[in-house]
Motif scaffolding. Sequence first.
Motif, mmCIF file in Angstrom:
data_model
loop_
_atom_site.group_PDB
_atom_site.id
_atom_site.type_symbol
_atom_site.label_atom_id
_atom_site.label_comp_id
_atom_site.label_asym_id
_atom_site.label_seq_id
_atom_site.Cartn_x
_atom_site.Cartn_y
_atom_site.Cartn_z
ATOM 1 N N SER A 58 0.841 -1.203 0.000
ATOM 2 C CA SER A 58 0.000 0.000 0.000
ATOM 3 C C SER A 58 0.877 1.254 0.000
ATOM 4 O O SER A 58 2.049 1.220 0.362
ATOM 5 N N ILE A 59 0.276 2.368 -0.409
ATOM 6 C CA ILE A 59 1.009 3.601 -0.685
ATOM 7 C C ILE A 59 0.610 4.707 0.291
ATOM 8 O O ILE A 59 -0.579 4.881 0.600
ATOM 9 N N ILE A 60 1.608 5.461 0.742
ATOM 10 C CA ILE A 60 1.366 6.706 1.471
ATOM 11 C C ILE A 60 1.898 7.825 0.582
ATOM 12 O O ILE A 60 3.097 7.889 0.299
ATOM 13 N N SER A 61 1.019 8.703 0.091
ATOM 14 C CA SER A 61 1.435 9.786 -0.786
ATOM 15 C C SER A 61 2.046 10.926 0.025
ATOM 16 O O SER A 61 1.470 11.360 1.031
ATOM 17 N N ILE A 62 3.202 11.397 -0.413
ATOM 18 C CA ILE A 62 3.889 12.501 0.255
ATOM 19 C C ILE A 62 3.680 13.770 -0.567
ATOM 20 O O ILE A 62 4.057 13.848 -1.733
ATOM 21 N N ALA A 63 3.059 14.783 0.064
ATOM 22 C CA ALA A 63 2.676 16.008 -0.640
ATOM 23 C C ALA A 63 3.805 17.018 -0.709
ATOM 24 O O ALA A 63 3.907 17.784 -1.677
ATOM 25 N N VAL A 64 4.658 17.041 0.299
ATOM 26 C CA VAL A 64 5.773 17.991 0.345
ATOM 27 C C VAL A 64 6.779 17.511 1.378
ATOM 28 O O VAL A 64 6.444 16.706 2.268
ATOM 29 N N THR A 65 8.011 17.974 1.245
ATOM 30 C CA THR A 65 9.055 17.647 2.210
ATOM 31 C C THR A 65 9.668 18.942 2.716
ATOM 32 O O THR A 65 10.001 19.827 1.920
ATOM 33 N N VAL A 66 9.808 19.069 4.039
ATOM 34 C CA VAL A 66 10.325 20.297 4.646
ATOM 35 C C VAL A 66 11.383 19.942 5.695
ATOM 36 O O VAL A 66 11.514 18.780 6.082
ATOM 37 N N THR A 67 12.126 20.952 6.152
ATOM 38 C CA THR A 67 13.089 20.736 7.228
ATOM 39 C C THR A 67 12.432 21.030 8.571
ATOM 40 O O THR A 67 11.434 21.749 8.652
ATOM 41 N N GLY A 68 13.030 20.464 9.609
ATOM 42 C CA GLY A 68 12.537 20.685 10.957
ATOM 43 C C GLY A 68 13.403 21.678 11.709
ATOM 44 O O GLY A 68 13.655 22.791 11.238
ATOM 45 N N GLU A 69 13.915 21.262 12.873
ATOM 46 C CA GLU A 69 14.705 22.158 13.703
ATOM 47 C C GLU A 69 16.075 22.460 13.101
ATOM 48 O O GLU A 69 16.716 23.437 13.463
#
Length: 248
Positions: A58-69
């Motif tokens: 099964s698939i989990i779609s990733i909408a965007v990737t960002v940085t954290g701390e």
Amino acid sequence: MAYDTAILFRDDSYLRETEGTVLAINARGGILTDRTVFYATSGGQPGDTGVFVRADGSIISIAVTVTGESKDEIIHVPASGQVVPAVGEKLILRIDWGRRFKLMRMHAACHLLSVVCPYPITGAAVGEDDSRVDFDLPDAGVTKEGVTAKLMELVQANHPIFTRWITDEQLAANPGLIKSKNVRPPAGTGRIRLVCIGENASVDSQPCGGTHVATTGEVGAVHIGKIEKKGKENRRFRIRFGPLPEGE
């Protein structure tokens, strides 16, 4: 708690997928993994999209990737309504390669533009089909035809593009490496990533954490679609794929 991820795209922008283990799910549902090929929004380049593949397929779609701390904390933000994986779950992380490759070509083209136009950079944004670089350039005195021709000379020369690392001290001793007028690369980590163009960086070398193609030839045909005046001393150059349209 801060999490550090093994960031694979820094050494190989062409990796399309990797196995990874979920380290945490943050308060907003963002997924942190022990390793990733997903680029996080930074330096004018948008973050990667793609999918996580679970053990059952099964698939989990990733909408965007960002940085954290920190720049080493990569947060993958699922699209709305996606299932949340469990901490410790093993996944396959797979980027949208078609989109990424366009961004790699465009980001490299922006670096080439900074070679053709050696003026302080006041802003930039990388897009899939249209990018911009803003220069502190009081009197343009340049044409989109002339800049396009010089860009394509660099593309057709098929120069190598590669990365290398220098220390904070080496950067401080070579301030000319920094082309941005307003933004300085993050210091204090002990090392700075340079993106270099040409044999022995003969064409260009500047701090950058983004993803790029391996040769200028891979950029392909590009042109300056528009040069806009944005204030007394600011000119915005818009880069687009394809040859310069006739009659423009």
